[in-house]
Scaffold this active site. Structure first.
Site, mmCIF file in Angstrom:
data_model
loop_
_atom_site.group_PDB
_atom_site.id
_atom_site.type_symbol
_atom_site.label_atom_id
_atom_site.label_comp_id
_atom_site.label_asym_id
_atom_site.label_seq_id
_atom_site.Cartn_x
_atom_site.Cartn_y
_atom_site.Cartn_z
ATOM 1 N N HIS A 1 9.546 -0.571 -3.596
ATOM 2 C CA HIS A 1 9.471 -0.196 -4.997
ATOM 3 C C HIS A 1 9.373 1.326 -5.111
ATOM 4 C CE1 HIS A 1 5.203 0.490 -4.339
ATOM 5 N NE2 HIS A 1 5.109 -0.717 -3.839
HETATM 6 P P1 TYD Z 1 1.913 -3.547 -4.104
HETATM 7 O O1 TYD Z 1 1.687 -2.155 -4.579
HETATM 8 O O2 TYD Z 1 3.158 -4.255 -4.556
HETATM 9 O O3 TYD Z 1 1.819 -3.624 -2.535
HETATM 10 P P2 TYD Z 1 2.747 -2.949 -1.403
HETATM 11 O O4 TYD Z 1 3.491 -1.821 -2.024
HETATM 12 O O5 TYD Z 1 1.788 -2.499 -0.365
HETATM 13 O O6 TYD Z 1 3.644 -3.988 -0.846
HETATM 14 O O7 TYD Z 1 0.629 -4.413 -4.539
HETATM 15 C C1 TYD Z 1 0.452 -5.734 -4.081
HETATM 16 C C2 TYD Z 1 -0.440 -6.444 -5.084
HETATM 17 O O8 TYD Z 1 -1.721 -5.828 -5.148
HETATM 18 C C3 TYD Z 1 0.116 -6.445 -6.491
HETATM 19 O O9 TYD Z 1 -0.100 -7.736 -7.048
HETATM 20 C C4 TYD Z 1 -0.728 -5.457 -7.246
HETATM 21 C C5 TYD Z 1 -2.031 -5.439 -6.474
HETATM 22 N N1 TYD Z 1 -2.649 -4.103 -6.456
HETATM 23 C C6 TYD Z 1 -3.764 -3.864 -7.228
HETATM 24 O O10 TYD Z 1 -4.275 -4.740 -7.937
HETATM 25 N N2 TYD Z 1 -4.321 -2.618 -7.192
HETATM 26 C C7 TYD Z 1 -3.808 -1.614 -6.421
HETATM 27 O O11 TYD Z 1 -4.347 -0.469 -6.419
HETATM 28 C C8 TYD Z 1 -2.635 -1.873 -5.648
HETATM 29 C C9 TYD Z 1 -1.999 -0.814 -4.796
HETATM 30 C C10 TYD Z 1 -2.085 -3.142 -5.691
#
Ligand code: TYD
Length: 136
Positions: A52
């Protein structure tokens, strides 16, 4: 945002035979205020994270333990960084697509972020990312 704005930041390292120490201060070692810290751990072998971009968020990504790869993409160019030192951080400004993979066992990925969590700040589709980027 141009991929060349992304860069490795060497963090201070206070060396001591009893153990090293690294510190990070917002707007000092990193070019933003730190409003949030999160970390990835227990990542299974072969897993991919990220996939993303963020509209406004600045981040510093650090391999606190173990190693992993971060592939950065600005829609024109891609660049891969292998992170494996806790005193090197990868600065990623807004509007850069990123993917993390090749996590070693026991890897811990620390992320310092400029804003609180906000799902509205994410661009989770690469097509949307390119569209928004072209509009900026
Ligand atoms: P995401 O940022 O998509 O993870 P990555 O980029 O590491 O694959 O986040 C995964 C899940 O965690 C998503 O449902 C949102 C949640 N999340 C939070 O609630 N707070 C946060 O600070 C972060 C980074 C993610």
């Amino acid at each position: 945002m141009n991929i060349h704005k992304c860069r490795i930041i060497q963090l201070p390292k206070i060396q001591n035979p009893k153990g090293n120490l690294t510190f990070v201060e917002g707007r000092n070692q990193v070019p933003f205020e730190i409003q949030r810290v999160y970390y990835l751990y227990d990542v299974p072998g072969g897993a991919e994270r990220g996939g993303h971009a963020h509209k406004e968020l600045h981040q510093l990504i650090v391999a606190m333990s173990g190693s992993f790869d971060v592939t950065l993409d600005d829609g024109f160019q891609k660049r891969k960084h292998h992170l494996n030192r806790s005193y090197f951080g990868l600065y990623v400004p807004p509007m850069i697509w990123r993917q993390l993979d090749n996590f070693s066992s026991g890897a811990v990925c620390l992320v310092l972020a400029s804003l609180p969590y906000d799902e509205e700040d994410y661009l989770r589709s690469y097509t949307d990312y390119l569209t928004v980027k072209d509009g900026k």
